[in-house]
Scaffold this active site. Sequence first.
Site, PDB file in Angstrom:
ATOM      1  N   CYS A 148      -4.305  -1.091  -2.498  1.00 37.67           N
ATOM      2  CA  CYS A 148      -4.371   0.354  -2.706  1.00 37.67           C
ATOM      3  C   CYS A 148      -5.158   0.587  -3.982  1.00 37.67           C
ATOM      4  O   CYS A 148      -4.801   0.071  -5.046  1.00 37.67           O
ATOM      5  CB  CYS A 148      -2.957   0.916  -2.835  1.00 37.67           C
ATOM      6  N   ASN A 149      -6.251   1.356  -3.881  1.00 38.34           N
ATOM      7  CA  ASN A 149      -7.075   1.607  -5.059  1.00 38.34           C
ATOM      8  C   ASN A 149      -6.349   2.440  -6.105  1.00 38.34           C
ATOM      9  O   ASN A 149      -6.481   2.196  -7.302  1.00 38.34           O
ATOM     10  CB  ASN A 149      -8.372   2.300  -4.643  1.00 38.34           C
ATOM     11  N   THR A 150      -5.554   3.416  -5.661  1.00 39.54           N
ATOM     12  CA  THR A 150      -4.837   4.256  -6.610  1.00 39.54           C
ATOM     13  C   THR A 150      -3.820   3.450  -7.404  1.00 39.54           C
ATOM     14  O   THR A 150      -3.731   3.556  -8.631  1.00 39.54           O
ATOM     15  CB  THR A 150      -4.133   5.417  -5.883  1.00 39.54           C
ATOM     16  N   ASP A 192       0.857  -1.189   0.000  1.00 39.90           N
ATOM     17  CA  ASP A 192       0.000   0.000   0.000  1.00 39.90           C
ATOM     18  C   ASP A 192       0.884   1.227   0.000  1.00 39.90           C
ATOM     19  O   ASP A 192       1.990   1.221   0.558  1.00 39.90           O
ATOM     20  CB  ASP A 192      -0.920   0.020   1.219  1.00 39.90           C
ATOM     21  N   SER A 193       0.366   2.277  -0.615  1.00 38.88           N
ATOM     22  CA  SER A 193       1.103   3.539  -0.642  1.00 38.88           C
ATOM     23  C   SER A 193       1.060   4.243   0.703  1.00 38.88           C
ATOM     24  O   SER A 193       1.919   5.077   0.998  1.00 38.88           O
ATOM     25  CB  SER A 193       0.525   4.456  -1.717  1.00 38.88           C
ATOM     26  N   TYR A 229      -0.410   8.753  -2.858  1.00 35.84           N
ATOM     27  CA  TYR A 229      -0.313   8.491  -4.286  1.00 35.84           C
ATOM     28  C   TYR A 229      -1.495   9.115  -5.048  1.00 35.84           C
ATOM     29  O   TYR A 229      -1.415   9.319  -6.245  1.00 35.84           O
ATOM     30  CB  TYR A 229      -0.342   6.982  -4.552  1.00 35.84           C
ATOM     31  N   GLY A 230      -2.600   9.349  -4.348  1.00 34.52           N
ATOM     32  CA  GLY A 230      -3.844   9.726  -5.014  1.00 34.52           C
ATOM     33  C   GLY A 230      -3.763  10.978  -5.864  1.00 34.52           C
ATOM     34  O   GLY A 230      -4.489  11.125  -6.847  1.00 34.52           O
ATOM     35  N   CYS A 232     -11.584   3.267  -1.210  1.00 35.58           N
ATOM     36  CA  CYS A 232     -10.315   3.701  -0.617  1.00 35.58           C
ATOM     37  C   CYS A 232     -10.196   2.968   0.707  1.00 35.58           C
ATOM     38  O   CYS A 232     -11.160   2.925   1.479  1.00 35.58           O
ATOM     39  CB  CYS A 232     -10.273   5.208  -0.395  1.00 35.58           C
ATOM     40  N   THR A 233      -9.047   2.392   0.951  1.00 34.92           N
ATOM     41  CA  THR A 233      -8.905   1.538   2.128  1.00 34.92           C
ATOM     42  C   THR A 233      -8.844   2.311   3.438  1.00 34.92           C
ATOM     43  O   THR A 233      -8.891   1.708   4.512  1.00 34.92           O
ATOM     44  CB  THR A 233      -7.655   0.647   1.979  1.00 34.92           C
ATOM     45  N   HIS A 234      -8.745   3.642   3.364  1.00 36.42           N
ATOM     46  CA  HIS A 234      -8.853   4.457   4.579  1.00 36.42           C
ATOM     47  C   HIS A 234     -10.309   4.601   5.043  1.00 36.42           C
ATOM     48  O   HIS A 234     -10.571   4.788   6.232  1.00 36.42           O
ATOM     49  CB  HIS A 234      -8.324   5.877   4.327  1.00 36.42           C
ATOM     50  N   GLU A 287      -6.111  10.293   8.910  1.00 41.27           N
ATOM     51  CA  GLU A 287      -4.704  10.267   9.304  1.00 41.27           C
ATOM     52  C   GLU A 287      -4.363  11.310  10.363  1.00 41.27           C
ATOM     53  O   GLU A 287      -3.323  11.206  11.019  1.00 41.27           O
ATOM     54  CB  GLU A 287      -3.823  10.436   8.062  1.00 41.27           C
TER      55      GLU A 287
END
Length: 270
Positions: A70-72, A7-8, A39-40, A189-191, A155
């Site tokens: 990571c979706n991006t 993941d980024s 990365y987005g 998005c994994t967040h 975050e």
Amino acid sequence: MKIGIFDSGYGGLTVFDAIRKEMPQYDYIYLGDNARTPYGTRSFDVVYEFTLQCVTKLFDMGAQLVILACNTASAKALRNIQQKDLPRLGADKRVLGVIRPSVEAIGRFTRSRHIGIFGTQGTVDSGSYPIEISKLWNDIKVFQQACPMWVPIVENHEYDQPGADYFVKKYVDSLMAQSPDIDTVILACTHFPILLPKIRQYLPSNVTLLGQGEIVAESLKDYLTRHSEIESTLSQGHSVKFYTTENTEKFCSMARLFFSGPLEVQHISI
């Protein structure tokens, strides 16, 4: 050989957490490129370059199969890596993403055939979800909403504070205004699962909300069942190793939001 998870940032830990709970027997290496996140907002070329560097590093560290959690990275780099780089990196190696499993699952949930996507600006701009959904489900209409403030809210540990409500409600309302018939929404998005209680608070109660962790874990389990030539090469020592390009103390502090297991982290340079 091990399973690599990339993941980024930090959100991919929600996917890894689900994978580890579903299949704890395998050996895993997790790599977070946290020093270069996010990365987005980066271009396709930069995301591809960074992702390829991290995938190559995981292969060098003994991974046979790498999951882009990571979706991006899945949107902007996966196809190029699969088509251009894997023949060079090794015909026996595999790289999988999180978009395809999510797309495969969506058709089982929606009845209205109107679905919504909450994602980063980069994922939305890539058009990856509408493209992939059209390949499998040509009767589904896709409505996307970029949520640029959600990752910073998570975050900065503001995800459960009153100040987060404004931006959660804003993006939920913006998505639903595109079509009142939306009955299923993907958190692309994994967040975003960290914001789940607040998203549910403002999303209509009849709308199904899908996180990616369990979907990706189930898809990976099925993939390994169907590809015994890959599964048979994977070591089963129940081990987990974490690596980050950032400061390890910062990584541990953030990771506890997303991962429920113990954390032993080492710094790594890419």
